[in-house]
Design an enzyme around this catalytic site. Structure first.
Site, PDB file in Angstrom:
ATOM      1  N   SER A 165      23.404 -64.048  -1.996  1.00  0.00           N
ATOM      2  CA  SER A 165      23.143 -65.387  -1.476  1.00  0.00           C
ATOM      3  C   SER A 165      22.511 -65.418  -0.093  1.00  0.00           C
ATOM      4  O   SER A 165      21.901 -66.398   0.289  1.00  0.00           O
ATOM      5  CB  SER A 165      24.440 -66.185  -1.441  1.00  0.00           C
ATOM      6  OG  SER A 165      25.410 -65.506  -0.688  1.00  0.00           O
ATOM      7  N   HIS A 225      23.490 -67.575  -7.936  1.00  0.00           N
ATOM      8  CA  HIS A 225      22.138 -67.871  -7.430  1.00  0.00           C
ATOM      9  C   HIS A 225      21.043 -67.440  -8.403  1.00  0.00           C
ATOM     10  O   HIS A 225      19.867 -67.651  -8.140  1.00  0.00           O
ATOM     11  CB  HIS A 225      21.917 -67.188  -6.078  1.00  0.00           C
ATOM     12  CG  HIS A 225      22.775 -67.777  -5.007  1.00  0.00           C
ATOM     13  ND1 HIS A 225      22.383 -68.839  -4.236  1.00  0.00           N
ATOM     14  CD2 HIS A 225      24.047 -67.482  -4.621  1.00  0.00           C
ATOM     15  CE1 HIS A 225      23.348 -69.164  -3.396  1.00  0.00           C
ATOM     16  NE2 HIS A 225      24.375 -68.347  -3.610  1.00  0.00           N
ATOM     17  N   LYS A 244      24.147 -75.200  -7.905  1.00  0.00           N
ATOM     18  CA  LYS A 244      22.845 -74.723  -7.425  1.00  0.00           C
ATOM     19  C   LYS A 244      21.766 -75.199  -8.416  1.00  0.00           C
ATOM     20  O   LYS A 244      21.368 -76.361  -8.338  1.00  0.00           O
ATOM     21  CB  LYS A 244      22.903 -73.218  -7.213  1.00  0.00           C
ATOM     22  CG  LYS A 244      24.101 -72.897  -6.261  1.00  0.00           C
ATOM     23  CD  LYS A 244      24.200 -71.508  -5.821  1.00  0.00           C
ATOM     24  CE  LYS A 244      25.560 -71.190  -5.219  1.00  0.00           C
ATOM     25  NZ  LYS A 244      25.969 -72.026  -4.084  1.00  0.00           N
TER      26      LYS A 244
HETATM   27  N1  PMP Z   1      29.515 -67.328  -5.754  1.00  0.00           N
HETATM   28  C1  PMP Z   1      28.453 -67.180  -4.949  1.00  0.00           C
HETATM   29  C2  PMP Z   1      27.692 -65.905  -4.992  1.00  0.00           C
HETATM   30  C3  PMP Z   1      28.072 -68.218  -4.101  1.00  0.00           C
HETATM   31  O1  PMP Z   1      27.024 -68.064  -3.279  1.00  0.00           O
HETATM   32  C4  PMP Z   1      28.823 -69.414  -4.096  1.00  0.00           C
HETATM   33  C5  PMP Z   1      28.470 -70.604  -3.231  1.00  0.00           C
HETATM   34  N2  PMP Z   1      27.570 -70.451  -2.254  1.00  0.00           N
HETATM   35  C6  PMP Z   1      29.922 -69.516  -4.934  1.00  0.00           C
HETATM   36  C7  PMP Z   1      30.238 -68.460  -5.761  1.00  0.00           C
HETATM   37  C8  PMP Z   1      30.777 -70.754  -4.937  1.00  0.00           C
HETATM   38  O2  PMP Z   1      30.178 -71.746  -5.669  1.00  0.00           O
HETATM   39  P1  PMP Z   1      30.622 -73.270  -5.542  1.00  0.00           P
HETATM   40  O3  PMP Z   1      29.732 -73.902  -4.542  1.00  0.00           O
HETATM   41  O4  PMP Z   1      30.419 -73.796  -6.915  1.00  0.00           O
HETATM   42  O5  PMP Z   1      32.046 -73.303  -5.135  1.00  0.00           O
END
Ligand code: PMP
Length: 390
Positions: free
Chosen positions: A185, A213, A244
């Site tokens: 990310s 992502h 996302k």
């Molecule tokens: N896994 C990864 C790799 C993320 O980047 C994120 C959020 N940035 C999440 C899980 C969590 O997702 P959510 O926003 O749905 O809580």
């Protein structure tokens, strides 16, 4: 000693950053105009830091589906999936995700964060081992903390380091779950998934890939890095989010292990929180259909991503290792990054400023991300703003 005394160091660090760099942690989107524009500090800015990869947050069909669901089923479920919070939409979405991923079953969670908490705290336990890439997301780390498995980190994207640890673990004769992300990310780099899948099979481990992502972004059908790499059969659990590419909020895990369903009973993160509201489920189901039927969105996203990545690279900005819809511009420290961040905002371009511990190497970075909804002019505008600050 009061309970807040321990925050003193944090308060001082925050104050110092605020003094030198302003209060960028509390930016408010005062008015959201579209998936790519909002009003910040009274100024209309181009959004270049969201995770709205396919640009579906303002899609008319998704909005219509969400509105219809609110009118038909109300604003919230007011209950856990285990109690009164499973509506027909939750079940339908689980089936649709299983169908999309060609998997036996899927669990929908209230967020991606919760999906990771649930999976990592329950599928492995005492006496078992989680081998995770050191750069994994906080939700993966938190899931590990919540569970009882031993946690061992391997160097980011280093399959040799992973193998060294797997080899050592053979003596222990225990279950091992390898955890990686599809696209990371912060820097937008891919996991070396072909090598990791080979190791997983060689050492008889299990493999969980968080495609948060990469869903909708990688793979011919948008199923993520495992699809792109051709190793879906080696992945035991795919975790993802609706926040996302799908433009809403929520999370899921899909798997061919029939026992995945037992996580519903074993996981406190599933049982003790309310399920997603009907409008969220409805817009997510529609977004999934759109993602499946409109591959041109993914192509547009990649055209934009390649264009900006190449431009910033040509301008000699320190970008991540490969082109991706996540383009990180790296800096030594917060002050240096802030000067550019502020200059971009002056030029009506909003990107995310990221500081340790969220950055991989202790430095600061400006995290730009592209969307299929960005026009060519908008991508040029982001590039022009960076160029003016070089
Ligand atoms: N896994 C990864 C790799 C993320 O980047 C994120 C959020 N940035 C999440 C899980 C969590 O997702 P959510 O926003 O749905 O809580």
């Amino acid at each position: 000693m009061g309970i807040f005394d321990k925050f003193q160091q944090l308060a001082e660090a925050r104050e110092a950053i605020e003094k030198n760099c302003g209060d960028f942690f509390n930016i408010v989107m005062e008015d959201v105009i579209s998936g790519t524009e909002a009003v910040v500090n009274g100024r209309t800015v181009l959004l270049a830091g969201s995770n709205n990869y396919l640009g579906l947050t303002f899609n008319a069909e998704c909005i219509r589906a969400a509105c219809q669901a609110v009118q038909k089923e109300g604003t919230g479920t007011t209950g856990s999936r285990m109690a009164n919070g499973t509506f027909s939409g939750h079940v339908a979405l689980e089936q649709e995700l299983s169908d999309f991923f060609n998997r036996l079953n899927t669990i929908v969670f209230s967020t991606g964060y919760i999906a990771n908490l649930a999976m990592l705290s329950t599928v492995v336990g005492s006496g078992e081992v989680i081998l995770l890439d050191a750069d994994c997301h906080a939700s993966i780390y938190d899931g590990c903390r919540l569970g009882d498995a031993e946690v061992i980190r391997f160097r980011h994207n280093d399959a040799n380091d992973l193998e060294k640890r797997l080899r050592r673990l053979t003596k222990r004769n225990t279950n091992v779950l390898i955890v990686v992300e599809g696209l990371y990310s912060m820097l937008g780099d891919r996991a070396p998934l072909a090598d990791i899948a080979t190791l997983k099979n060689k050492y008889g481990a299990y493999l969980l890939v968080d495609e948060a992502h990469s869903l909708g972004v990688l793979g011919q059908n948008g199923r993520g890095l495992a699809e792109e790499t051709g190793v879906e059969n080696s992945v035991d659990f795919v975790v993802g989010t609706f926040s996302k590419s799908l433009g809403a909020i929520g999370g899921f895990c899909t798997s061919n292990h029939p026992e995945l369903n037992l996580v519903r009973y074993a996981s406190r993160s599933y049982v003790f929180t309310a399920s997603s509201s009907p409008s969220i489920i409805a817009s997510t189901r529609t977004a999934l259909q759109i993602m499946r039927s409109q591959p041109e969105l993914r192509r547009r996203l990649w055209d934009n991503a390649n264009l900006l990545y190449q431009r910033l690279k040509d301008l000699d900005f320190r970008v991540g290792p490969e082109a991706s819809p996540i383009i990180a511009v790296r800096y030594k420290d917060a002050e240096e990054a802030f000067a550019i961040w502020d200059g971009l905002l002056e030029r009506s371009v909003y990107v995310n400023m990221v500081l340790p511990p969220a950055t991989p190497d202790g430095g600061a970075l400006l995290r730009c991300s592209l969307s299929a909804a960005h026009t060519r002019e908008q991508v040029d505008k982001i590039g022009d703003a960076f160029a003016a600050l070089r």
